[in-house]
Design an enzyme around this catalytic site. Structure first.
Site, PDB file in Angstrom:
ATOM      1  N   CYS A  75      -8.646  14.843  24.067  1.00 24.12           N
ATOM      2  CA  CYS A  75      -9.094  16.186  23.719  1.00 24.12           C
ATOM      3  C   CYS A  75      -9.258  16.976  25.013  1.00 24.12           C
ATOM      4  CB  CYS A  75     -10.430  16.096  22.979  1.00 24.12           C
ATOM      5  SG  CYS A  75     -11.189  17.693  22.635  1.00 24.12           S
ATOM      6  N   CYS A 192      -3.819  21.443  23.938  1.00 20.07           N
ATOM      7  CA  CYS A 192      -4.736  20.959  22.901  1.00 20.07           C
ATOM      8  C   CYS A 192      -3.958  19.893  22.155  1.00 20.07           C
ATOM      9  CB  CYS A 192      -5.146  22.088  21.963  1.00 20.07           C
ATOM     10  SG  CYS A 192      -6.032  21.527  20.492  1.00 20.07           S
TER      11      CYS A 192
HETATM   12  N1  DGL Z   1      -7.924  18.489  20.111  1.00 19.83           N
HETATM   13  C1  DGL Z   1      -8.810  19.260  20.915  1.00 19.83           C
HETATM   14  C2  DGL Z   1      -8.184  19.583  22.278  1.00 19.83           C
HETATM   15  O1  DGL Z   1      -7.293  18.888  22.748  1.00 19.83           O
HETATM   16  C3  DGL Z   1      -9.472  20.509  20.424  1.00 19.83           C
HETATM   17  C4  DGL Z   1      -9.685  20.920  19.037  1.00 19.83           C
HETATM   18  C5  DGL Z   1     -11.064  21.505  18.806  1.00 19.83           C
HETATM   19  O2  DGL Z   1     -11.284  22.704  19.005  1.00 19.83           O
HETATM   20  O3  DGL Z   1     -11.923  20.699  18.436  1.00 19.83           O
HETATM   21  O4  DGL Z   1      -8.576  20.486  22.924  1.00 19.83           O
END
Ligand code: DGL
Length: 265
Positions: A75, A192
């Site tokens: 993330c 993301c």
């Molecule tokens: N998957 C997450 C990232 O790589 C973000 C998604 C969220 O806003 O929770 O930033």
């Protein structure tokens, strides 16, 4: 129980599955624990202090329960903020996911690169430092998308998202004269982990062709380097999927391909 290595992959939701599938391909014999902190999703809507206060103690509980050999923070919104706190608090190795600005700028021919991430990720000092250190003279456009992670989750859960909704989130990434391929944006960083879930549609909806940079294969290589030669046999050794909300999700059939076909506990 298993005597193979355990790799814990953590995200706010289902986006980290795009990193998991590359790690699974690189370490097919490992035991996997995937944790979606869906009770706190989306991280992009929380401020920095809230994310640190959420993730650092939660990770302590997860390490206590699952005793991983390595943790992947799949993330960007969390990694650009909490990696240093996690490394200070726990001795297990952490691999983070941060915007792939360096390789994107190294390969851009038009010197125009866009970074598509959550609103949180594009605001981070960490991201600004990557641009200062690695833009190599490129013009870097930061695009903070408010909804794309949630749209990717909806799509994966079987609720179709309209082309219009996706195109609106994507539009600010495309900078320059559409008719001049020598000066317009030619590279978009997927900053993301949710966004590669939508990659086919993003390609189709882009106003012109660009290279999309997904850091997942590089993260998988880093995981393999840190773990060293594989422990144990190459046979698959199971996987667990944990949702912090404890909500029933009914997603097993959708999720198993990301786990290399393993049955989920
Ligand atoms: N998957 C997450 C990232 O790589 C973000 C998604 C969220 O806003 O929770 O930033």
């Amino acid at each position: 129980m298993t005597n193979s290595e355990t790799i814990l992959v953590f995200d706010s939701g289902l986006g980290g599955l795009t990193v998991l599938r590359e790690v699974v391909a690189a370490r097919p014999g490992a035991h996997y624990v995937y944790v979606a902190d869906d009770a706190f999703f989306p991280y992009g809507h929380h401020d920095e202090a809230e994310i640190i206060a959420r993730v650092v103690p939660l990770m302590g509980e997860l390490i206590g329960t699952h005793d991983p050999d390595l943790v992947v923070i799949a993330c960007n919104t969390a990694s650009t903020l909490v990696l240093s706190h996690l490394r200070a608090a726990y001795s297990v190795p952490f691999v983070g996911t941060v915007p792939a600005i360096k390789p994107a700028c190294a390969q851009s021919r038009t010197r125009r690169v866009s970074v598509l991430g959550t609103k949180g990720t594009v605001k981070r000092e960490y991201t600004k430092a990557l641009i200062r250190d690695f833009a190599q003279g490129c013009e870097v456009t930061l695009v903070g998308s408010p909804e794309l992670a949630s749209l990717a989750e909806a799509e994966l859960r079987g609720a179709p998202v309209s082309d219009e909704a996706l195109a609106a989130e994507l539009a600010p990434c495309f900078v320059g004269d559409p008719a001049d391929a020598t000066s317009r944006t030619d590279t978009v960083v997927l900053a993301c982990t949710h966004y590669p879930l939508l990659l086919d549609r993003l390609r189709r909806l882009a106003p012109w062709p660009v290279d999309w940079i997904d850091p997942a294969p590089a993260i998988a290589r880093r995981v393999s380097d840190l773990l060293g030669p594989r422990i144990g046999a190459l046979a698959q050794s199971g996987a667990e999927m944990i949702f912090t909300s404890n909500r029933a999700h009914g997603l097993s059939a959708t999720l198993t391909p990301f786990f290399g076909g393993r049955a989920l506990a």
